[in-house]
Motif scaffolding. Sequence first.
Motif, PDB file in Angstrom:
ATOM      1  N   ASN A 147      -7.388   1.331 -10.166  1.00 14.53           N
ATOM      2  CA  ASN A 147      -7.004   0.175 -10.985  1.00 14.53           C
ATOM      3  C   ASN A 147      -5.492  -0.023 -11.063  1.00 14.53           C
ATOM      4  N   ILE A 148      -4.738   0.940 -10.560  1.00 11.53           N
ATOM      5  CA  ILE A 148      -3.277   0.777 -10.427  1.00 11.53           C
ATOM      6  C   ILE A 148      -2.929   0.356  -8.995  1.00 11.53           C
ATOM      7  N   ILE A 149      -3.469   1.087  -8.010  1.00 15.67           N
ATOM      8  CA  ILE A 149      -3.047   0.843  -6.616  1.00 15.67           C
ATOM      9  C   ILE A 149      -3.582  -0.498  -6.103  1.00 15.67           C
ATOM     10  N   ARG A 150      -4.888  -0.739  -6.314  1.00 11.67           N
ATOM     11  CA  ARG A 150      -5.496  -1.983  -5.787  1.00 11.67           C
ATOM     12  C   ARG A 150      -4.767  -3.248  -6.242  1.00 11.67           C
ATOM     13  N   PRO A 151      -4.542  -3.437  -7.551  1.00 11.45           N
ATOM     14  CA  PRO A 151      -3.897  -4.696  -7.944  1.00 11.45           C
ATOM     15  C   PRO A 151      -2.441  -4.812  -7.505  1.00 11.45           C
ATOM     16  N   ILE A 152      -1.749  -3.682  -7.334  1.00 16.87           N
ATOM     17  CA  ILE A 152      -0.380  -3.804  -6.793  1.00 16.87           C
ATOM     18  C   ILE A 152      -0.475  -4.396  -5.379  1.00 16.87           C
ATOM     19  N   CYS A 154       0.842  -1.204   0.000  1.00 15.82           N
ATOM     20  CA  CYS A 154       0.000   0.000   0.000  1.00 15.82           C
ATOM     21  C   CYS A 154       0.879   1.256   0.000  1.00 15.82           C
ATOM     22  N   ARG A 155       1.904   1.251   0.867  1.00 17.98           N
ATOM     23  CA  ARG A 155       2.847   2.391   0.873  1.00 17.98           C
ATOM     24  C   ARG A 155       3.505   2.559  -0.494  1.00 17.98           C
ATOM     25  N   VAL A 156       4.007   1.447  -1.020  1.00 16.88           N
ATOM     26  CA  VAL A 156       4.762   1.482  -2.275  1.00 16.88           C
ATOM     27  C   VAL A 156       3.853   1.906  -3.436  1.00 16.88           C
ATOM     28  N   ALA A 157       2.655   1.310  -3.501  1.00 14.44           N
ATOM     29  CA  ALA A 157       1.757   1.584  -4.631  1.00 14.44           C
ATOM     30  C   ALA A 157       1.314   3.053  -4.617  1.00 14.44           C
ATOM     31  N   CYS A 158       0.985   3.575  -3.409  1.00 11.64           N
ATOM     32  CA  CYS A 158       0.530   4.970  -3.347  1.00 11.64           C
ATOM     33  C   CYS A 158       1.667   5.908  -3.751  1.00 11.64           C
ATOM     34  N   GLU A 159       2.850   5.655  -3.230  1.00 14.45           N
ATOM     35  CA  GLU A 159       3.971   6.542  -3.573  1.00 14.45           C
ATOM     36  C   GLU A 159       4.234   6.482  -5.073  1.00 14.45           C
ATOM     37  N   TRP A 160       4.258   5.275  -5.635  1.00 16.50           N
ATOM     38  CA  TRP A 160       4.543   5.108  -7.072  1.00 16.50           C
ATOM     39  C   TRP A 160       3.469   5.772  -7.934  1.00 16.50           C
TER      40      TRP A 160
END
Length: 418
Positions: free
Chosen positions: A241-246, A145-151
Amino acid sequence: MSNVNPMPKEEGLDHTLSFAREGYMYIPNRRHSFNSNIFETRLLGKKAICMGGKEAAELFYDNEKFMRQGAAPNRVLQTLFGAKGVQTLDGTEHKHRKEMFMSLMSHERIEQLIILLRKEWESTVTRWEGMNEVVLYEEVKEILCRVACEWAGVPIQEDEIKSRSKEFGSLFESVAAIGPNHWLGRTARNNIEKWIIGLVEEVRNQELESTENTALHQFSWHRDLEGNLLDAEVAAVEVVNIIRPIIAISIFINFTALAIHQFPEAKAKLQSSGEKYTEMFIQEVRRFYPFFPLVAARVKKDFIWNGYTFDAGTLTLLDLYGTNHDPTIWDNPGLFNPDRFSEWEGSPFSFIPQGGGDYLTGHRCAGEWITVEVMKAVVDQLINRMEYNVPEQDLSFSLVSMPSMPASKFVINHVKST
Ligand code: HEM
Ligand code: MYR
């Protein structure tokens, strides 16, 4: 007409209950008992065609024959997918939207994601060292969650991570659930969309500075084929659709840890062989364990295939799990054997854990490369950069409930970074 045959058919008014009882095995069981890769049934009150195998996958991804409009059930749109996202589009509109996604998938951008992941993973392992036990699934959701949001360029405070990662998790944990867990998923989607719509609006009003190559920036400023910005709601659905699947890669990571634990021979090879074996191992994890069971489309116009009639509008389901376990494609499909990938032919239709066909013109998963790279980095962390013990626990996983995962969610203890 002599060249038209009736399709094998499961008789009866509705078989949704059998689907709920048999889960990942519903289509494979009937492909087996009908001795046919295609059959007709009734699900959610509607006629449905189910099919699996390489030939069926090739047919399913033919854009002349199938479309996505109206295919996804409402419960899926209300939780996992969101409304009006890329999954529901067809034709040039789909291709244009998909280009928006694929433009984020450059080698450099994926490498940046992996750098973020390694940094987060390593600092989290230090925290795990002080814990009596670590529930890997829940912890990895938070890391991702941290990584996906930052990315993705989505600002998030440390004290929001726990609740937001639960909400994102609930989008894929609730999709097939019944009762309160399903409703938790719907509430989570409303909350998350409200939050991300606010951010899209802030980016557009220049109240929030956004970095050019992030999903939040790109999707906020994306123009459709008429030159218009997306509705803020739709832009938010696509950022999700980017954050959830990561974050959902945590499920594959759980199965990766399980495979390392259950198959000591493969573990030894991971320790002694190079990147090629790691990749083969990951491919086998993605083939072997149950995750995304099937994908849905509707017949675009009437056609006949192999003597079977397809009527326009008919709901059609492609068996992803069963195709990855199809004995005509895979020798001993029930055996975990990474070596099967050493000479793999590489067909886009026979190995389809994240859908098949083409990324740009079709609906194949936009994040498949990310998934593989994330899993590679995690194998390196688990094998080379930390030590841990796997205590007695219930590691069984079900082929019925979706998405499947080990009952214990993979508990580890005595963690030490090395
Ligand atoms: C589509 C599986 C990770 C973004 C799909 C599809 C599957 C899938 C089965 C549908 C294919 C079809 O409709 O034909 C998975 C699994 C993942 C994963 C099992 C492991 C966690 C990711 C990641 C991302 C992503 C990491 C983005 C960073 C998407 C998008 C679509 C999609 C945007 C819609 C594509 C389209 O409709 O054109 N995924 N995926 N997925 N996936 Fe993934
Ligand atoms: C994602 O978040 O997009 C990736 C993983 C989600 C997996 C959820 C699998 C559960 C069952 C889905 C049924 C879908 C029917 C169209």
